[in-house]
Design a protein around this motif. Structure first.
Motif, PDB file in Angstrom:
ATOM      1  N   LEU A  26       0.870  -1.164   0.000  1.00  0.00           N
ATOM      2  CA  LEU A  26       0.000   0.000   0.000  1.00  0.00           C
ATOM      3  C   LEU A  26       0.909   1.217   0.000  1.00  0.00           C
ATOM      4  O   LEU A  26       1.734   1.385   0.909  1.00  0.00           O
ATOM      5  CB  LEU A  26      -0.895  -0.005   1.246  1.00  0.00           C
ATOM      6  CG  LEU A  26      -1.909   1.125   1.339  1.00  0.00           C
ATOM      7  CD1 LEU A  26      -2.930   1.012   0.201  1.00  0.00           C
ATOM      8  CD2 LEU A  26      -2.616   1.072   2.686  1.00  0.00           C
ATOM      9  N   GLN A  28       1.506   5.602  -1.198  1.00  0.00           N
ATOM     10  CA  GLN A  28       0.869   6.901  -1.445  1.00  0.00           C
ATOM     11  C   GLN A  28       1.916   7.813  -2.058  1.00  0.00           C
ATOM     12  O   GLN A  28       3.078   7.820  -1.627  1.00  0.00           O
ATOM     13  CB  GLN A  28       0.344   7.476  -0.137  1.00  0.00           C
ATOM     14  CG  GLN A  28      -0.528   8.689  -0.298  1.00  0.00           C
ATOM     15  CD  GLN A  28      -1.170   9.097   1.019  1.00  0.00           C
ATOM     16  OE1 GLN A  28      -0.636   8.833   2.096  1.00  0.00           O
ATOM     17  NE2 GLN A  28      -2.307   9.742   0.939  1.00  0.00           N
ATOM     18  N   TYR A  43      -2.772   3.583  -2.881  1.00  0.00           N
ATOM     19  CA  TYR A  43      -3.060   2.571  -3.887  1.00  0.00           C
ATOM     20  C   TYR A  43      -2.143   1.371  -3.681  1.00  0.00           C
ATOM     21  O   TYR A  43      -1.172   1.434  -2.938  1.00  0.00           O
ATOM     22  CB  TYR A  43      -2.918   3.138  -5.307  1.00  0.00           C
ATOM     23  CG  TYR A  43      -1.598   3.821  -5.575  1.00  0.00           C
ATOM     24  CD1 TYR A  43      -0.501   3.093  -6.053  1.00  0.00           C
ATOM     25  CD2 TYR A  43      -1.434   5.177  -5.347  1.00  0.00           C
ATOM     26  CE1 TYR A  43       0.708   3.708  -6.299  1.00  0.00           C
ATOM     27  CE2 TYR A  43      -0.211   5.808  -5.593  1.00  0.00           C
ATOM     28  CZ  TYR A  43       0.846   5.070  -6.065  1.00  0.00           C
ATOM     29  OH  TYR A  43       2.046   5.667  -6.301  1.00  0.00           O
ATOM     30  N   ARG A  77       0.637  -0.833 -11.395  1.00  0.00           N
ATOM     31  CA  ARG A  77       1.716  -0.121 -10.703  1.00  0.00           C
ATOM     32  C   ARG A  77       2.672  -1.111 -10.065  1.00  0.00           C
ATOM     33  O   ARG A  77       2.255  -2.136  -9.528  1.00  0.00           O
ATOM     34  CB  ARG A  77       1.150   0.799  -9.643  1.00  0.00           C
ATOM     35  CG  ARG A  77       0.208   1.819 -10.261  1.00  0.00           C
ATOM     36  CD  ARG A  77      -0.101   2.915  -9.344  1.00  0.00           C
ATOM     37  NE  ARG A  77      -1.148   3.735  -9.931  1.00  0.00           N
ATOM     38  CZ  ARG A  77      -1.326   4.986  -9.643  1.00  0.00           C
ATOM     39  NH1 ARG A  77      -0.525   5.582  -8.789  1.00  0.00           N
ATOM     40  NH2 ARG A  77      -2.286   5.664 -10.196  1.00  0.00           N
TER      41      ARG A  77
END
Length: 96
Positions: A26, A28, A43, A77
């Protein structure tokens, strides 16, 4: 590519077979002025380098993320580098 900070891990025991060899992180996006400060929504990114919580990393998106993770992995990503130092306008704005 975008500088981001790792906020945590996403644990998933049921996932696409191509993702089995990767951790999910996770992250940012980092602010331009201070890479340790973040902004915007968090994300999930595939980790191809072994990054840890709190580290400033480089995230590739789109086709570059799929190439970094391997063409068979469905990802938008991917964490592709761990930042040691960030220099902006000749000034160090981050050092690990």
């Amino acid at each position: 590519m975008q500088l981001a900070k790792v906020l945590g891990q996403v644990v998933s025991t049921a996932k696409e077979p191509g993702l089995d060899r990767f951790s999910l992180l996770l992250v940012q996006d980092a602010l331009d002025t201070d890479p340790e400060q973040t902004s915007g929504p968090a994300y999930v990114a595939v980790d191809v380098v072994g990054a840890g919580v709190g580290e400033v990393v480089l995230v590739a998106a789109g086709g570059a993320a799929r190439v970094a993770a391997g063409a068979d992995v469905p990802t938008d990503r991917a964490v592709v580098a761990i930042a040691d130092t960030v220099v902006r306008d000749g000034t160090v704005s981050y050092r690990k």
